[in-house]
Design an enzyme around this catalytic site. Sequence first.
Site, PDB file in Angstrom:
ATOM      1  N   PRO A   1       0.845  -1.198   0.000  1.00 41.10           N
ATOM      2  CA  PRO A   1       0.000   0.000   0.000  1.00 41.10           C
ATOM      3  C   PRO A   1       0.876   1.242   0.000  1.00 41.10           C
ATOM      4  O   PRO A   1       1.775   1.377   0.833  1.00 41.10           O
ATOM      5  CB  PRO A   1      -0.782  -0.127   1.314  1.00 41.10           C
ATOM      6  CG  PRO A   1       0.120  -0.916   2.211  1.00 41.10           C
ATOM      7  CD  PRO A   1       0.872  -1.861   1.316  1.00 41.10           C
ATOM      8  N   MET A   2       0.628   2.149  -0.941  1.00 49.09           N
ATOM      9  CA  MET A   2       1.407   3.391  -1.025  1.00 49.09           C
ATOM     10  C   MET A   2       0.454   4.536  -1.325  1.00 49.09           C
ATOM     11  O   MET A   2      -0.197   4.550  -2.380  1.00 49.09           O
ATOM     12  CB  MET A   2       2.482   3.280  -2.123  1.00 49.09           C
ATOM     13  CG  MET A   2       3.559   2.256  -1.824  1.00 49.09           C
ATOM     14  SD  MET A   2       4.781   2.095  -3.172  1.00 49.09           S
ATOM     15  CE  MET A   2       3.845   1.061  -4.333  1.00 49.09           C
TER      16      MET A   2
ATOM     17  N   GLN B   1      -6.405  -0.810   4.109  1.00 45.86           N
ATOM     18  CA  GLN B   1      -5.532  -0.499   5.233  1.00 45.86           C
ATOM     19  C   GLN B   1      -6.060   0.712   5.995  1.00 45.86           C
ATOM     20  O   GLN B   1      -6.442   1.719   5.394  1.00 45.86           O
ATOM     21  CB  GLN B   1      -4.106  -0.203   4.762  1.00 45.86           C
ATOM     22  CG  GLN B   1      -3.123  -0.010   5.919  1.00 45.86           C
ATOM     23  CD  GLN B   1      -1.716   0.312   5.445  1.00 45.86           C
ATOM     24  OE1 GLN B   1      -1.451   1.430   5.036  1.00 45.86           O
ATOM     25  NE2 GLN B   1      -0.816  -0.666   5.509  1.00 45.86           N
TER      26      GLN B   1
ATOM     27  N   CYS C   1       4.165   2.875   8.500  1.00 52.85           N
ATOM     28  CA  CYS C   1       4.457   4.137   7.821  1.00 52.85           C
ATOM     29  C   CYS C   1       5.339   5.031   8.688  1.00 52.85           C
ATOM     30  O   CYS C   1       4.995   5.316   9.837  1.00 52.85           O
ATOM     31  CB  CYS C   1       3.153   4.856   7.485  1.00 52.85           C
ATOM     32  SG  CYS C   1       3.418   6.437   6.632  1.00 52.85           S
TER      33      CYS C   1
ATOM     34  N   LYS D   1       0.792  -4.421   9.101  1.00 53.01           N
ATOM     35  CA  LYS D   1       2.005  -3.944   8.417  1.00 53.01           C
ATOM     36  C   LYS D   1       2.860  -3.256   9.462  1.00 53.01           C
ATOM     37  O   LYS D   1       2.409  -2.321  10.143  1.00 53.01           O
ATOM     38  CB  LYS D   1       1.614  -2.957   7.310  1.00 53.01           C
ATOM     39  CG  LYS D   1       2.806  -2.398   6.516  1.00 53.01           C
ATOM     40  CD  LYS D   1       3.336  -3.429   5.538  1.00 53.01           C
ATOM     41  CE  LYS D   1       4.219  -2.797   4.456  1.00 53.01           C
ATOM     42  NZ  LYS D   1       5.437  -2.157   4.949  1.00 53.01           N
TER      43      LYS D   1
ATOM     44  N   ASN E   1       9.339  -7.343   3.231  1.00 53.40           N
ATOM     45  CA  ASN E   1       9.228  -6.120   2.439  1.00 53.40           C
ATOM     46  C   ASN E   1      10.518  -5.314   2.570  1.00 53.40           C
ATOM     47  O   ASN E   1      11.123  -5.274   3.635  1.00 53.40           O
ATOM     48  CB  ASN E   1       8.024  -5.319   2.943  1.00 53.40           C
ATOM     49  CG  ASN E   1       7.849  -3.972   2.284  1.00 53.40           C
ATOM     50  OD1 ASN E   1       7.501  -3.008   2.931  1.00 53.40           O
ATOM     51  ND2 ASN E   1       8.078  -3.883   0.988  1.00 53.40           N
ATOM     52  N   GLY E   2      10.913  -4.676   1.460  1.00 58.28           N
ATOM     53  CA  GLY E   2      12.067  -3.789   1.487  1.00 58.28           C
ATOM     54  C   GLY E   2      13.127  -4.170   0.482  1.00 58.28           C
ATOM     55  O   GLY E   2      13.673  -5.286   0.536  1.00 58.28           O
TER      56      GLY E   2
ATOM     57  N   GLY F   1       7.216  -2.572  -3.059  1.00 56.56           N
ATOM     58  CA  GLY F   1       6.716  -1.223  -2.858  1.00 56.56           C
ATOM     59  C   GLY F   1       7.211  -0.250  -3.907  1.00 56.56           C
ATOM     60  O   GLY F   1       6.754  -0.264  -5.049  1.00 56.56           O
ATOM     61  N   ARG F   2       8.180   0.588  -3.523  1.00 48.99           N
ATOM     62  CA  ARG F   2       8.596   1.689  -4.393  1.00 48.99           C
ATOM     63  C   ARG F   2       9.116   1.227  -5.757  1.00 48.99           C
ATOM     64  O   ARG F   2       9.006   1.957  -6.739  1.00 48.99           O
ATOM     65  CB  ARG F   2       9.666   2.521  -3.676  1.00 48.99           C
ATOM     66  CG  ARG F   2       9.134   3.311  -2.483  1.00 48.99           C
ATOM     67  CD  ARG F   2      10.261   3.947  -1.689  1.00 48.99           C
ATOM     68  NE  ARG F   2      11.098   2.933  -1.069  1.00 48.99           N
ATOM     69  CZ  ARG F   2      12.334   3.146  -0.613  1.00 48.99           C
ATOM     70  NH1 ARG F   2      12.882   4.344  -0.753  1.00 48.99           N
ATOM     71  NH2 ARG F   2      13.015   2.171  -0.038  1.00 48.99           N
TER      72      ARG F   2
END
Length: 333
Positions: free
Chosen positions: A17-18, A71, A101, A141, A202-203, A226-227
Amino acid sequence: MLRIGPYRFDTRVVLAPMVGVTDLPYRALCARLGTRLAIAEMVAADARLWETRRTQLRLRQPDAGLPCWVQIAGNEPRTMAEGARRQADLGAAIIDINMGCPAKKVCSRAAGSALLRDERLVGAILAAVVAAVPGVPVTLKMRTGWSPAERNGVRIARIAEDCGIRLLSVHGRTRACRFEGAAEYDTIRDIAGAVSVPVIANGDIATPAQARAVLADTGAAAVMVGRAAQGRPWLCGAIDAALAGGPVATEPRGGELATIVAGHLEALHAFYGEAAGVRIARKHVGWYLDARGGERGFRRDFNQLDSAHGQLAAVREHFSAACKDNHKEARAA
């Protein structure tokens, strides 16, 4: 196969989620390009904040070709529970709680990853949300801890499991690290070994090779991208296919890429309306260009366009022509 409560999903890749990225048009596009699971943009749990147009659009959950996984964020158990109930009433199949976040505007309200410092509050929030939606699986998360000196991710994970959380997504950085430095996977491996619920790593995952390495290193059930997916809506699908034993797909180019970008822009214009859609399209096109090396000249010219028609014509011409130019250079070499 990824298990989330009563659900089983034939995938090992989840789109993260972004905010400002994974809106409905983007998730629908990713689904068409092979993504099987994605979490929608974060929404404040406090329903008193839902009246803005931006939040109303985020709450819209028509069929995007994906399970409805939403979320929520907040810092008060009763408010979080009520927000979860309202999301379930709107059709959420899975509810995710944001404790990952690191943004100042979220953490300054003692929400997001700022909550990791208060383990008692974490437990109260998680228990309240799980109790509020007994028929809906709740996921979390999180990060590996508050700071490198306070990596309490294992304790948070055990609290979450005891409260009934059905899956954990762990970003391999602490809140203090934000997105700086390389992701560390040791804590994710420790978390995966400490709980019985599935853990998603994640990451810093941008390729099938990186996904395989992280899965092997951490023992996680899946990876979250993600990004790296900004400007690359096909990425999750490509990684998923490779993990399933397929060949590593080449990235779209030329006419294929032009069609993807133009279709994305058309969806943005339709979803937000032309004026807002044109503005939002600029950042997405910027990410498509970043994935190709920047192309500053076109970016500058594109950002001056103020109509849907002009944007669509520009991206169709540019991405198709860029491929032809590359072919000419390859032949000349």
